[in-house]
Write an enzyme that holds these catalytic residues in place. Sequence first.
Site, PDB file in Angstrom:
ATOM      1  N   CYS A 125       0.832  -1.203   0.000  1.00 54.01           N
ATOM      2  CA  CYS A 125       0.000   0.000   0.000  1.00 54.01           C
ATOM      3  C   CYS A 125       0.868   1.255   0.000  1.00 54.01           C
ATOM      4  CB  CYS A 125      -0.999   0.008   1.152  1.00 54.01           C
ATOM      5  SG  CYS A 125      -2.368   1.148   0.829  1.00 54.01           S
ATOM      6  N   ASP A 194      -3.500   1.236   9.947  1.00 50.46           N
ATOM      7  CA  ASP A 194      -4.702   2.072  10.095  1.00 50.46           C
ATOM      8  C   ASP A 194      -5.187   2.045  11.528  1.00 50.46           C
ATOM      9  OD1 ASP A 194      -4.637   1.079   7.132  1.00 50.46           O
ATOM     10  OD2 ASP A 194      -5.797   2.934   7.179  1.00 50.46           O
TER      11      ASP A 194
HETATM   12  P1  RI2 Z   1      -0.163   6.343   6.686  1.00 56.07           P
HETATM   13  C1  RI2 Z   1      -3.839   3.408   4.258  1.00 56.07           C
HETATM   14  O1  RI2 Z   1      -5.198   3.176   4.108  1.00 56.07           O
HETATM   15  C2  RI2 Z   1      -3.026   2.125   4.098  1.00 56.07           C
HETATM   16  O2  RI2 Z   1      -3.666   1.001   4.659  1.00 56.07           O
HETATM   17  C3  RI2 Z   1      -1.784   2.524   4.846  1.00 56.07           C
HETATM   18  O3  RI2 Z   1      -0.959   1.427   5.178  1.00 56.07           O
HETATM   19  C4  RI2 Z   1      -2.387   3.197   6.070  1.00 56.07           C
HETATM   20  O4  RI2 Z   1      -3.514   3.930   5.552  1.00 56.07           O
HETATM   21  C5  RI2 Z   1      -1.483   4.091   6.855  1.00 56.07           C
HETATM   22  O5  RI2 Z   1      -1.051   5.157   6.082  1.00 56.07           O
HETATM   23  P2  RI2 Z   1      -6.076   3.772   2.864  1.00 56.07           P
HETATM   24  O6  RI2 Z   1      -6.519   5.160   3.270  1.00 56.07           O
HETATM   25  O7  RI2 Z   1      -0.962   7.013   7.766  1.00 56.07           O
HETATM   26  O8  RI2 Z   1      -5.253   3.742   1.602  1.00 56.07           O
HETATM   27  O9  RI2 Z   1       1.103   5.716   7.219  1.00 56.07           O
HETATM   28  O10 RI2 Z   1      -7.270   2.836   2.773  1.00 56.07           O
HETATM   29  O11 RI2 Z   1       0.075   7.238   5.506  1.00 56.07           O
END
Ligand code: RI2
Length: 309
Positions: A125, A194
Amino acid sequence: MVLIETAESIKKMEIRGAGRIARAAVKALADFARNLDVSDLETFRREMQGAAATLISTRPTAVSLPNAVRYVMRVLDSSESVVEAREAIFERAAEFVDHSEHALGWIAEIGARHISDGDVLLTHCNSEAALGCILEAHRQGKEIEVYATEVRPRGQGLITIKTLNDAGIRTNYIIDSAVRYFINDIDLVIVGADAIAVNGAVVNKIGTAQIAHAADEARKNVIVAAETYKFAPRTILGEKIEIEERDPAEVLPDEEAARLPFVRIRNPAFDVTPAEYIDLIITERGAIPPELAYTVIKDYLGWRIEEFR
Ligand code: RI2
């Protein structure tokens, strides 16, 4: 109106990533407070609570969102006038954003210590916190190579490989299901989060649990980079972290799905990696084994079991 626009952007994932969502939400709260033209405190509180609820309801899984909103909203309890309450909201929102941005720097610094010269990393991700560690290791002159997954269905891997490419880091872009095929070429898995439960289980982008399982089987370390506000206080009472299930059309267009009446398309956005598959969680306060998640909730988030009575 900034509140509604922000809520919509979070829902549609134009604003995404657990940390970014939290910062956008508190900024929207501050903006809402600025434009809230009421003179009595009770109405102010009620309107603010409505705004907070709107923001919190946008995406259910990233606990950074309710944690950040509640952190800001808590000042309403001790405010004695609208002017005081409004000021306190501004202050708290700015404080949260400032802390969140600094936290990323500290995490990068601590995380980079766990990345060695010559390491081949795998990330999944697009996590600011995890990427920060990788970029910092590279900045320190460590020779590293990264495998980054595609991340079906929303393709956040593309954002990750652009960032890595721009930094000049040798990167391999792979489909999600190729992780086990490559796992023996990898030294270390590094992902974001998350939400983190009190038992150290990590909720992150769908596919993380499979990756951690493959890494465990191949005896590779898994580290999670996450700010302390991603720890979920309510899991102390056994409350489950809700896993968001998004629109099936993200997986298969509606027209195609309509031709398959016996097929139900499932689209969970996150999964849960048990603590036993995680070696270390890097927070802005230091690196901890997942078993110490309760300490983070108690000492840094300031939530205690008594608060839930
Ligand atoms: P940071 C994202 O969720 C991903 O799952 C990623 O690993 C997590 O948030 C943390 O991201 P999504 O919004 O806060 O893409 O480290 O569903 O940037």
